[in-house]
Write a protein that holds these residues in place. Structure first.
Motif, PDB file in Angstrom:
ATOM      1  N   MET A   1      45.742  45.268   4.511  1.00 40.51           N
ATOM      2  CA  MET A   1      45.073  44.720   4.748  1.00 40.51           C
ATOM      3  C   MET A   1      44.295  45.103   5.921  1.00 40.51           C
ATOM      4  SD  MET A   1      46.294  40.718   5.007  1.00 40.51           S
ATOM      5  CE  MET A   1      47.384  41.654   6.295  1.00 40.51           C
TER       6      MET A   1
ATOM      7  N   TRP B   1      40.514  43.590   7.447  1.00 44.63           N
ATOM      8  CA  TRP B   1      39.621  43.768   8.398  1.00 44.63           C
ATOM      9  C   TRP B   1      38.840  44.280   9.036  1.00 44.63           C
ATOM     10  CZ3 TRP B   1      44.228  39.326   9.538  1.00 44.63           C
ATOM     11  CH2 TRP B   1      45.197  38.826   8.311  1.00 44.63           C
TER      12      TRP B   1
ATOM     13  N   SER C   1      40.504  41.214   0.532  1.00 47.73           N
ATOM     14  CA  SER C   1      41.910  41.565   1.442  1.00 47.73           C
ATOM     15  C   SER C   1      43.260  40.813   1.597  1.00 47.73           C
ATOM     16  CB  SER C   1      41.074  41.717   2.918  1.00 47.73           C
ATOM     17  OG  SER C   1      41.089  40.138   3.716  1.00 47.73           O
TER      18      SER C   1
ATOM     19  N   VAL D   1      45.536  41.352  -1.339  1.00 47.77           N
ATOM     20  CA  VAL D   1      46.320  43.086  -0.916  1.00 47.77           C
ATOM     21  C   VAL D   1      47.591  41.883   0.506  1.00 47.77           C
ATOM     22  CG1 VAL D   1      46.168  44.564   0.397  1.00 47.77           C
ATOM     23  CG2 VAL D   1      44.052  44.156  -0.779  1.00 47.77           C
ATOM     24  N   GLY D   2      47.166  40.863   0.966  1.00 47.13           N
ATOM     25  CA  GLY D   2      48.392  40.877   1.585  1.00 47.13           C
ATOM     26  C   GLY D   2      49.206  39.281   1.303  1.00 47.13           C
TER      27      GLY D   2
END
Length: 139
Positions: free
Chosen positions: A77, A81, A107, A110-111
């Motif tokens: 993640m 970013w 993302s 995924v976080g």
């Protein structure tokens, strides 16, 4: 006269995302690298490693004990970013800006995996040595 950006600029002149500061790109990239390195240390550390000692210490909150399982998706993640923040330096092409916006939202998924693993890490995320050690301790 210098070109204005942001709210004071002519809307026709404002193109792309506002530039992210370089320190934000570097911070995200360094945290991603740190998360990946710590994940590798956990997997290769074996039952005698520092991470294993923390995992089996029941006095530590489970969120901290399960941190090694969240490090890899967290690192992915943060790498996403870093890419998005670095992209802001060259943004301005409408299609790629939209793709990067979707990339940023991806993302967050995924976080979410990283946060879930803090509370309930899946069996497939555990290294073989950890599964064997858990079975040994359960006997």
């Amino acid at each position: 006269m210098a070109r204005l950006t942001g709210a004071l600029a002519d809307p026709a002149e404002v193109v792309g995302y506002p530039h992210a500061p370089v320190w934000a790109v570097l911070a995200a990239a360094l945290l991603a690298i740190l998360g990946f390195v710590n994940h590798v240390r956990f997997v290769r550390g074996g039952p005698g490693g520092t991470w294993a000692a923390r995992y089996f210490d029941t006095d530590i909150p489970k969120e901290l004990r399960n941190l090694p399982f969240a490090q890899l998706p967290g690192a992915v993640m943060l790498a996403m970013w870093a890419v998005m923040l670095a992209y802001t330096r060259v943004s301005g092409q409408e299609t790629w800006d939209a793709v990067m916006g979707l990339f940023l939202f991806a993302s967050f998924a995924v976080g979410g995996v990283a946060v879930k693993r803090l509370y309930r890490p899946p069996r497939r995320a555990k290294p073989r040595w950890l599964l064997e050690e858990e079975e040994r301790q359960a006997r």
